[in-house]
Each structure stands twice: as C-alpha cells, then as structure tokens.
Design an enzyme around this catalytic site. Structure first.
Site, mmCIF file in Angstrom:
data_model
loop_
_atom_site.group_PDB
_atom_site.id
_atom_site.type_symbol
_atom_site.label_atom_id
_atom_site.label_comp_id
_atom_site.label_asym_id
_atom_site.label_seq_id
_atom_site.Cartn_x
_atom_site.Cartn_y
_atom_site.Cartn_z
ATOM 1 N N SER A 557 2.697 5.076 -8.060
ATOM 2 C CA SER A 557 1.784 4.576 -7.034
ATOM 3 C C SER A 557 0.340 4.862 -7.460
ATOM 4 C CB SER A 557 2.126 5.200 -5.682
ATOM 5 O OG SER A 557 1.509 4.508 -4.632
ATOM 6 N N ASP A 644 7.650 -4.561 -2.354
ATOM 7 C CA ASP A 644 6.726 -3.457 -2.100
ATOM 8 C C ASP A 644 5.495 -3.994 -1.372
ATOM 9 O OD1 ASP A 644 5.083 -1.233 -2.157
ATOM 10 O OD2 ASP A 644 5.444 -0.781 -4.264
ATOM 11 N N HIS A 676 8.560 0.140 -1.765
ATOM 12 C CA HIS A 676 7.706 1.089 -2.491
ATOM 13 C C HIS A 676 8.491 2.307 -2.964
ATOM 14 C CE1 HIS A 676 3.797 2.494 -3.737
ATOM 15 N NE2 HIS A 676 3.944 3.636 -3.093
#
Length: 703
Positions: A557, A644, A676
């Site tokens: 991320s 996501d 995600h």
C-alpha cells in the site's frame, strides 16, 4: 529458472499517451488508458500479465507447495478462540480443518460469578453451544467473502452482520433472529463497515459513502420499517472527512466521529433518544485531533478526551459530559517523547495505551488519583493491546500480547492483584521453540544524523547477527503514523528456517518514535521516508549483516510507494523488491479529486492540484514517473487486486509496464476477485503468501 520460464515473453502494453497538464508542466502518460476498468483491453492485458507471471514462476510451484504445507502443518487447523464474556454468554469462533472461514459461536454461562473462560479440548463443543454464523456456509458459491460487521444485541436475541462478496469494502447488512434462526426482512445494501445495533435492539446505525467512496453519512434504521424511511442522523459535506458512529461501552451515548488525517470532531446523541439532535463535543479546529470516552466518576457523567491541542504527543483530560467545553482537568499531562495512543473506559477503571522508546505499552488508569500503573513485560521487543472487552464492569481486562518470537498470546489481567492470567498462546505445531530464535534492535544513522531503529529476528542456528553476511528480508511502511509492531508470524518461519533474517526499518512517516516522527515523514518532508529506508539498507550492508545480492525489500500500500521510490533511489542495494497493492502512481491519483480517498489524502501528501510546490515535490518522487533509463533495477514482484478501492489496480499495472520499457525484470500478479487486503479465506491467504515467499527465496538463491 527453467528454459520454459526463461523463454516466456512479457506482455507488451500498448502506448496511448494521454496528456496531463498542471502548473505549466505537461506529462504524456502512455499507460493511463489502463484506468478504464470496464475496457476489454484492460482485462485482457491483466490476464496476459497473470499468464506471464504464471509462466515465469512455474518452476517455483514445488517450493510454493512446500511452503504452503509448512504453514498449514504449523497451524492448528481445528481450533477455538478464547471465549469472551458478554451478558449471559461466552462468545468465540471456531476453525475447522479444511474450511476457509471461521464459525462464530456462543455458549451460555453456567456460573455468573466465574470469569474464567471455558477450555474445551479439540473436537469438543461447549454445553449449549450455538452457531451464530458459519462463514463457510455464507461464502458458499462466492469467490470472495468478508465480514464487515458482526454484532449481537444486548438482549442476545439478534445478530447484525454485514457481508462483502466483491472485495470493494461495500457491505450488505442483514439481521438474524437467534432464537428462531430466521433472517429478518431488514436488508441494507451498500453500507460501510462497522454498523451497530442500538442498546435496546430497536435500531441499526450505519454509514454510507459518496461517489468518491468516502463514508459521509450516518443513518438510523428502525427494525421492521422500510429502508426508504431511514433517518439521516449526520452528513458531512467536506470531502476531507470520513464519518462513522458507534456506542460507548457504557451504552449511554452514540458517538458520531469524523476525521481527516489531521483534524477530528465528535458529536454525542443519547442512546435512549437516537432521534435527538447530535451535540458537538469540541468544534473542529484545524490540526486538532481528539477522541472521547464516556465514564462515570463520583456519580457524574464525564468524558476522558485524548487530544493534541498544544500537545504534540497528546494529553488526556477530563470534562463534564454535560458541558464538554468546560474547564479541562488534566489527567495525563503532555510528555514529549511519550505518545499517548488511546484510552478505554470501564465502570471502575480506565486503560491507557501509549508508546515510549518505540514500544507500545498499556497502563491502568485510577479514576480517583489519575495515576497510571504500567503492565510490565520482560521481552525487549513486544506488542500489546486490549482485545475482547465488551463488558462495562468486568473484574478482568483481556489483553493480546506477542513478539517476533513469542506467538500471539491472550492474557486476562486482574487490576486488583496485578496478576496476568494466561488464557491461550497461539499453538505452533511441529516442535516450535522460541529459544531457537532471537530478536534485537539496531540503529542506522540517516543522512541528517537522525537514528532510525531497525528490528531484527533470526534463527540462532545460522549464527548471531553480524558474524557473517546473511540473506535479509527488509520490510517498511512509513506513512499515516502507522507503526509496524513486533508481531509473530507462522508464515515467516518458512524463511527464518532457511536462514533468512527478517528486518523492519521503522522509518519516519510511521509512528514508532512519536508524533514528530510522523510529521518528519509526510507532506514536503516525505522524502525522509524513502531515504531512511535506503540508509537502513546501507547500514545492514556496511555493518556486514548482508550484501546487496542477498537483500530483498518488501512493502504494501503506502509501503508499496516506499518500494517504488527506493527502487528508483538505490536500485543497486537490492536483489529484489516485493510491492503489495503498491501506491506507485501517487501523483496521478492525488491530482484527481473524483477518485476514492484523494481529497482526504491531501493532509498526508499535500495538494498538488492547487499547490505548484507540492506538485513539483510529488513529481520528484512518484515511482511511476521516475523510472529511469539505463538503470539496472532489481527483480520486482507487484501484487494487486482488481477490486481494490484504496489503491487501484491501474497503479501497479502502469508501473510494471513502465519498468519493462527500461528493461527491468518486473512481474505483475493481479487477483481478479479481491480487494485491498488480498484474497479471502485462510487457505487462499496462505497460498498467496507462499507464492510471495517462494519468489523472494528464489531471488535470494534459496529456492
């Protein structure tokens, strides 16, 4: 690598330049066309990338299967969580060998005076045990399954649960009558995670999102009525703020909370009059964050408020609940270097979380004296926090504890005696012995003289750290004041047992060393995050811990942004880089306020849309735009998910295509039905991690 893998040809992405013009700067983006999720060309390209990755990694299938079997073999597949007491029931979850998802259960309490949770042996059920929700049945026929809400009413008659079957973090709420097993007609689609039942069980409080998928509205639904008649309790029009709501542990108030990265505000509604007008605790003030908890002290309703108004590392104050803006009584004064993290209130005492010397700690708060008694642990590196404490007046406090070498452990702490009562430690099958492993912290010096902590864990049989260069797996994050805690991982044993040292670079932008640590790694100081990681890698190389040929980096991320940035800054330092759901096209995303989360993110990264200085600064580090010709990049594995909503699949897809332009050996793996957090289901998750670890070990020549 096999001959077949070596001969596989990577997909060649079409170049279709799309101009982007801001502040007098023009960038022709050749791969922005990949953002069109519904375009058949995009799906075809992602499927071609997956096929290429499959071909390139086919030779690792035996190792992947071996690692998967190691994870599986160390895990007690049929197991039971430590039961948590609420009302007249023990609540717990079961896992069953061969099943992907947990089974949520409860059993009646036989003796109301006994707070010791039952400990059934494997295969046993508890007397009167009742299955509330079987995730395996709910997920039947679905490729993805995630629970975003799971809550039982105070009278123990109703179950509220929310399910996401796409990975886009949008949940459908349902209510089940636990007496009859009947599902009520109340079905609410498109909600955000974290809905709640009111204390009297008459209402559901839930949140919905706007077009940018920002939680912006809190609703009140009365059971048995049409959703079209639901009352809007609160709406926040400012695109910088998220909104959510939940009830205090005392059940006296509904708290509606909204916050950006740097500012927060809370509103109270009496739990027995939910249609009343919300009342603000403290009006929002730019740059001031606070969080309130209700308690009753000497018969008076009070709020304990943790805030940073003139207190960089936060202080704790107490105010009357009837007049929160009255004079503040300081409970824990601001102490520079001791970052207060949170407070939880119970009937008889409070619990304070704080961070000192890079370690999270827990202390018991005496309401009468405001004294804090820290709960001590022996290990030099550990993580601890409260967990599973729904009751307002418990005699014991449930804690979760662990370290890099100590498996996840559940304790009940007795505030009256100071005793820790061990309830359960995560079983690690196959003869795991914590004494076979070691953990330590070393310090690197950054370019500006700041000392950066690095946590290390390794298997002792391969020698002590620094004796000879070892393969190192260096992890980093460094954003949002998020701290990477010393936590145990069964999957990690598969690399430690092959001689790999796992390390965490606690770079600026995270929260390990206090609020200033975060401030020094965001906005126009963001480059410190990247250079800190590079300096940590250099420290490990220069100190003889490892070599560039045996050093692999990983981040996910915002940590994926870190991976992309360091690949451009110091490609010579790493043999390979794993980037999970990586935020590598940061400037393009943060320039577009119509995308999910963008406006909220301006407090973290800056606003390049309106500020030319921020635009130039972000352009100088955004990984996608800074891929360089003539550079020998390390091997790169990027993993993403098609659904996501936080970091869109298009970012790593574009990044990998651009890396290939300059000759980099880059692979893209895109889960086509996931979000995600990656795939759902524990076996699927183990296989996903086995895939990444096999690739990592291959890079380290340990496959």
């Amino acid at each position: 690598m096999t001959d077949t893998a070596a001969s596989a040809r990577p997909p060649v992405a079409a170049r279709d330049p799309r101009p982007r013009r801001h502040h007098g700067d023009e960038f022709a983006d050749p791969y922005e066309w990949m953002r069109a999720k519904d375009d058949a060309r995009v799906t075809a390209h992602l499927e071609a990338e997956n096929a290429y990755t499959d071909a390139r990694t086919a030779h690792l299938e035996p190792l992947r299967e071996q690692i998967f079997q190691e994870i599986k073999g160390r895990t007690r597949e049929t197991d039971l969580s430590v039961p948590t007491r609420r009302g007249d029931w023990w609540y717990f979850s079961r896992t069953v060998e061969g099943q992907q998802y947990g089974i949520h259960c409860r059993a009646p309490i036989a003796d109301p005076t006994n707070w010791t949770p039952p400990e059934p042996t494997e295969g046993e059920t508890l007397p009167g045990e009742q299955v509330l929700l079987d995730g395996n049945l709910e997920a039947d026929g679905e490729e993805f399954f995630s629970l975003g809400t799971f809550e039982v009413s105070n009278d123990a008659r109703l179950l509220l649960y929310g399910v996401d079957t796409d990975g886009d973090e949008r949940y459908t709420l349902r209510v089940r009558n636990l007496d009859t097993g009947e599902t009520l007609p109340d079905v609410i689609d498109g909600t955000f995670a974290g809905a709640s039942l009111s204390p009297d069980g008459r209402f559901i409080v839930y949140s919905t999102v706007d077009d940018a998928w920002r939680p912006d509205t809190v609703w009140l639904h009365e059971l048995g009525t049409p959703t079209a008649s639901d009352q809007k309790l609160f709406h926040e029009p400012d695109e910088k703020y998220w909104v959510g709501a939940g009830f205090t542990r005392s059940d006296r108030f509904l708290v509606i909370g909204l916050g950006s990265s740097i500012t927060s505000e809370e509103w109270l509604v009496p739990a027995d009059d939910l249609r009343a007008e919300p009342r603000v605790v403290w009006p929002r003030q730019e740059g001031v964050e606070y969080d309130s908890e209700h308690a009753i002290v000497d018969g008076e309703d009070v709020l304990y408020i943790l805030h940073n108004d003139g207190a960089l590392d936060f202080e704790l104050v107490r105010v009357p609940a009837s007049d929160p803006r009255a004079s503040r009584e300081i409970v824990i004064a601001h102490q520079p270097g001791q970052r207060l993290l949170g407070v939880s209130t119970f009937r008889d005492w409070g619990v304070v979380g704080y961070r000192r010397d890079g370690i999270a700690r827990i202390g018991m708060l005496d309401y009468a004296t405001s004294d804090v008694r820290e709960i001590a642990f022996d290990e030099p590196l550990y993580s601890v926090g409260t967990a599973g404490n729904p009751e307002w007046a418990p005699p014991l406090l449930r804690l979760g504890y662990g370290s890099f070498v100590t498996p996840s452990t559940v304790y009940d702490y007795d505030p009256a005696t100071g005793d820790l009562q061990l309830r359960k430690q995560q079983p690690v099958l196959g003869g795991y012995d914590a004494a076979d492993y070691a953990q330590a912290r070393v310090w690197a010096t950054a370019h500006d003289g700041v000392r950066i902590p690095i946590s290390l864990v390794w298997k002792r049989s391969f020698g002590e750290m620094g004796e000879n260069p070892r393969p190192v797996h260096l992890y980093g994050y460094g954003s949002y004041e998020h701290s990477i805690e010393p936590a145990f991982s069964i999957a990690r044993l598969s690399e430690l047992d092959r001689g790999v040292v796992f390390a965490v670079a606690h770079v600026r932008g995270g929260g390990e060393m206090g609020r200033q640590w975060y401030e020094d790694g965001k906005l126009l100081a963001k480059r410190n995050t990247f250079t800190d990681f590079v300096d940590c890698a250099r420290h490990l190389v220069d100190g003889g811990y490892t070599t560039p040929a045996t050093l692999v980096a990983e981040g996910g991320s915002a940590g994926g942004l870190l991976m992309g940035a360091v690949a451009n800054l110091a490609p010579e330092l790493f043999a390979g880089i794993v980037a999970d759901v990586p935020f590598v096209d940061a400037l393009t995303t943060i320039l577009d306020p119509s995308l999910p989360l963008t406006v909220i993110e301006w407090d973290e990264w800056g606003d390049p849309l309106h500020d030319p200085e921020v635009y130039a600064y972000m352009k100088s580090y955004s990984p996608y735009e800074n891929v360089r010709d003539g550079v020998a990049y390390p091997r790169i594995l990027a993993v993403t998910s098609f659904n996501d909503t936080r970091v869109l699949y298009v970012e790593p897809a574009k990044w990998v295509a651009r890396l290939r332009d300059v000759g980099a050996d880059a692979l893209l793996k895109c889960e086509m039905v996931a979000g995600h957090g990656g795939v759902s289901g524990r076996y699927n998750a183990w296989r996903e991690r086995a895939f990444e670890l096999a690739w990592l070990l291959d890079v380290l020549d340990l496959a």
